[in-house]
Design a protein around this motif. Structure first.
Motif, PDB file in Angstrom:
ATOM      1  N   SER A   1      -5.824 -11.219 -11.292  1.00 20.27           N
ATOM      2  CA  SER A   1      -4.709 -11.986 -10.742  1.00 20.27           C
ATOM      3  C   SER A   1      -3.400 -11.616 -11.426  1.00 20.27           C
ATOM      4  O   SER A   1      -2.349 -11.509 -10.781  1.00 20.27           O
TER       5      SER A   1
ATOM      6  N   THR B   1       1.093 -18.954   1.527  1.00 14.97           N
ATOM      7  CA  THR B   1       1.669 -18.010   2.485  1.00 14.97           C
ATOM      8  C   THR B   1       2.620 -18.734   3.438  1.00 14.97           C
ATOM      9  O   THR B   1       3.699 -18.218   3.760  1.00 14.97           O
TER      10      THR B   1
ATOM     11  N   ARG C   1      -3.822  -2.445  -6.259  1.00 18.25           N
ATOM     12  CA  ARG C   1      -3.964  -3.871  -5.951  1.00 18.25           C
ATOM     13  C   ARG C   1      -5.285  -4.136  -5.249  1.00 18.25           C
ATOM     14  O   ARG C   1      -5.908  -5.186  -5.435  1.00 18.25           O
TER      15      ARG C   1
ATOM     16  N   ILE D   1      -2.263  -8.299 -10.091  1.00 24.71           N
ATOM     17  CA  ILE D   1      -1.672  -8.457  -8.758  1.00 24.71           C
ATOM     18  C   ILE D   1      -0.250  -9.010  -8.877  1.00 24.71           C
ATOM     19  O   ILE D   1       0.673  -8.538  -8.203  1.00 24.71           O
TER      20      ILE D   1
ATOM     21  N   THR E   1      -3.425 -12.187  -1.516  1.00 23.30           N
ATOM     22  CA  THR E   1      -3.133 -10.773  -1.272  1.00 23.30           C
ATOM     23  C   THR E   1      -3.702 -10.329   0.073  1.00 23.30           C
ATOM     24  O   THR E   1      -3.062  -9.578   0.823  1.00 23.30           O
TER      25      THR E   1
ATOM     26  N   MET F   1      -8.349  -6.694  -6.496  1.00 25.89           N
ATOM     27  CA  MET F   1      -9.027  -7.699  -5.687  1.00 25.89           C
ATOM     28  C   MET F   1     -10.542  -7.588  -5.836  1.00 25.89           C
ATOM     29  O   MET F   1     -11.251  -8.598  -5.942  1.00 25.89           O
TER      30      MET F   1
ATOM     31  N   VAL G   1      -0.570  -2.933   0.778  1.00 27.44           N
ATOM     32  CA  VAL G   1      -1.279  -3.074  -0.498  1.00 27.44           C
ATOM     33  C   VAL G   1      -1.899  -1.734  -0.869  1.00 27.44           C
ATOM     34  O   VAL G   1      -2.711  -1.185  -0.116  1.00 27.44           O
TER      35      VAL G   1
ATOM     36  N   GLU H   1       3.155  -7.123  -7.662  1.00 29.15           N
ATOM     37  CA  GLU H   1       4.055  -7.741  -6.691  1.00 29.15           C
ATOM     38  C   GLU H   1       5.467  -7.817  -7.241  1.00 29.15           C
ATOM     39  O   GLU H   1       6.448  -7.588  -6.530  1.00 29.15           O
TER      40      GLU H   1
ATOM     41  N   GLU I   1       2.435  -6.926   4.470  1.00 29.95           N
ATOM     42  CA  GLU I   1       2.728  -6.197   3.243  1.00 29.95           C
ATOM     43  C   GLU I   1       1.738  -5.038   3.084  1.00 29.95           C
ATOM     44  O   GLU I   1       0.581  -5.128   3.495  1.00 29.95           O
TER      45      GLU I   1
ATOM     46  N   PRO J   1      -5.038 -16.087  -5.875  1.00 30.82           N
ATOM     47  CA  PRO J   1      -4.159 -14.931  -5.664  1.00 30.82           C
ATOM     48  C   PRO J   1      -4.838 -13.776  -4.936  1.00 30.82           C
ATOM     49  O   PRO J   1      -4.175 -12.990  -4.247  1.00 30.82           O
TER      50      PRO J   1
ATOM     51  N   ALA K   1      -1.465 -11.605   2.690  1.00 32.20           N
ATOM     52  CA  ALA K   1      -0.199 -10.867   2.695  1.00 32.20           C
ATOM     53  C   ALA K   1      -0.309  -9.599   3.545  1.00 32.20           C
ATOM     54  O   ALA K   1       0.658  -9.180   4.179  1.00 32.20           O
TER      55      ALA K   1
END
Length: 297
Positions: A263, A154, A113, A266, A98, A117, A109, A270, A107, A94, A101
């Motif tokens: 994770s 993805t 978030r 996150i 991210t 990570m 972030v 989301e 996206e 995950p 993403a």
């Protein structure tokens, strides 16, 4: 989700077992895809090949390439690492998802978030302990598998906008099969009956596990489902101990808990962002409907 974790943990044990019996990993990957195709044949018989029509063959191709790389490196990691260690490192997927993403799905972030990570990365470092422990090829394979798994996920997000779930699974199996056949030919050895039965078990459990996984996410939000994914580590540790006498050290559990916590965060973020966007979209639609209705009067 718990059933999926249990089934996939048993599958990991079977992969380790057939690898320990001497069957090359490339051949295991190929035979697993043959078995997987066998188990989706009923879908073909019911829907026909016309259900495979698509306008996105290149995206399917890329998804299959990264899917093959993820499968091969995961099978290799499971064949050389303790099952719990491989699963713990797999929890980093995950985090890589991210990152993708941000650059692929565009996206935004936020700082929270982003910090999650970083925490997840530190969890991986607790397990690997670079500088204190020599990183094995299996550890690199597990991390690479998590990266390519995130790439595949993805691609699935992009494909799911226009394609059905079963079509995505079917196309992946069809493309990966010849792709995995080529390297398998260079290491081919005739499998024994016991090895064939184990491979069929891997294909069956893989199909059941991913169906349960997909069903879980279709029923409730990811933030509700994701915490139960930690059962994969528990079940894998039990399988590894009972059948292979593997005992993960305390760093594996601590690092896995740190990675998994990031994770989960996150996934929750989301879910909340998606819910907020859906509410905003619904409010905008309602506002436009009210405006239209007012002008009509």
């Amino acid at each position: 989700m718990i059933l999926s974790c249990f089934v996939l943990s048993i599958m990991g044990g079977l992969i380790r077992s057939v690898a320990d019996s001497g069957l090359p990993v490339f051949e295991i990957v190929f035979l697993r895809n043959v078995a997987g195709l066998i188990f989706i044949l009923p879908w073909f018989m019911k829907n026909g090949f016309s259900s495979l029509k698509t306008n996105r063959p290149w995206l399917y191709g890329f998804r299959s390439i990264v899917g093959f790389l993820s499968m091969f490196t995961w099978f290799y990691a499971v064949s050389v690492l303790p099952l719990a260690d491989a699963v713990a490192l797999n929890f980093t997927s995950p985090i890589f998802g991210t990152i993708l993403a941000i650059f692929v799905l565009r996206e935004i972030v936020g700082i929270r978030r982003g910090m999650a990570m970083v925490v997840g990365f530190l969890g991986a470092m607790i397990i690997l302990r670079p500088g204190l422990e020599e990183m094995s090829l299996g550890a690199y394979a597990a991390i690479f598998s998590a990266m390519t798994m995130a790439c595949a996920a993805t691609c699935v997000k992009l494909l799911s906008k226009t394609e059905s779930t079963t079509a995505i699974v079917a196309w992946t199996q069809i493309i990966i099969l010849p792709m995995s056949c080529i390297p398998a030919l260079f290491v081919w050895q005739m499998p024994t009956l016991d090895q064939v039965l184990i491979i069929l078990g891997i294909g069956f459990l893989g199909t059941i596990g991913h169906l349960c996984f997909t069903k879980a996410f279709s029923l409730v939000d990811a933030s509700i489902v994701m915490p139960f994914d930690f059962f994969r580590l528990i079940f894998s540790a039990i399988v590894g101990f009972l059948f292979f006498m593997q005992e993960p050290d305390i760093y594996t559990y601590i690092g896995a808990a740190v990675i998994f916590s990031s994770s989960i965060y996150i996934a929750i973020r989301e879910s909340r962002v998606s819910a907020a966007a859906a509410r905003e979209k619904e409010a905008l639609a309602q506002s436009l409907a009210d405006t239209t209705s007012g002008s009509g009067r």
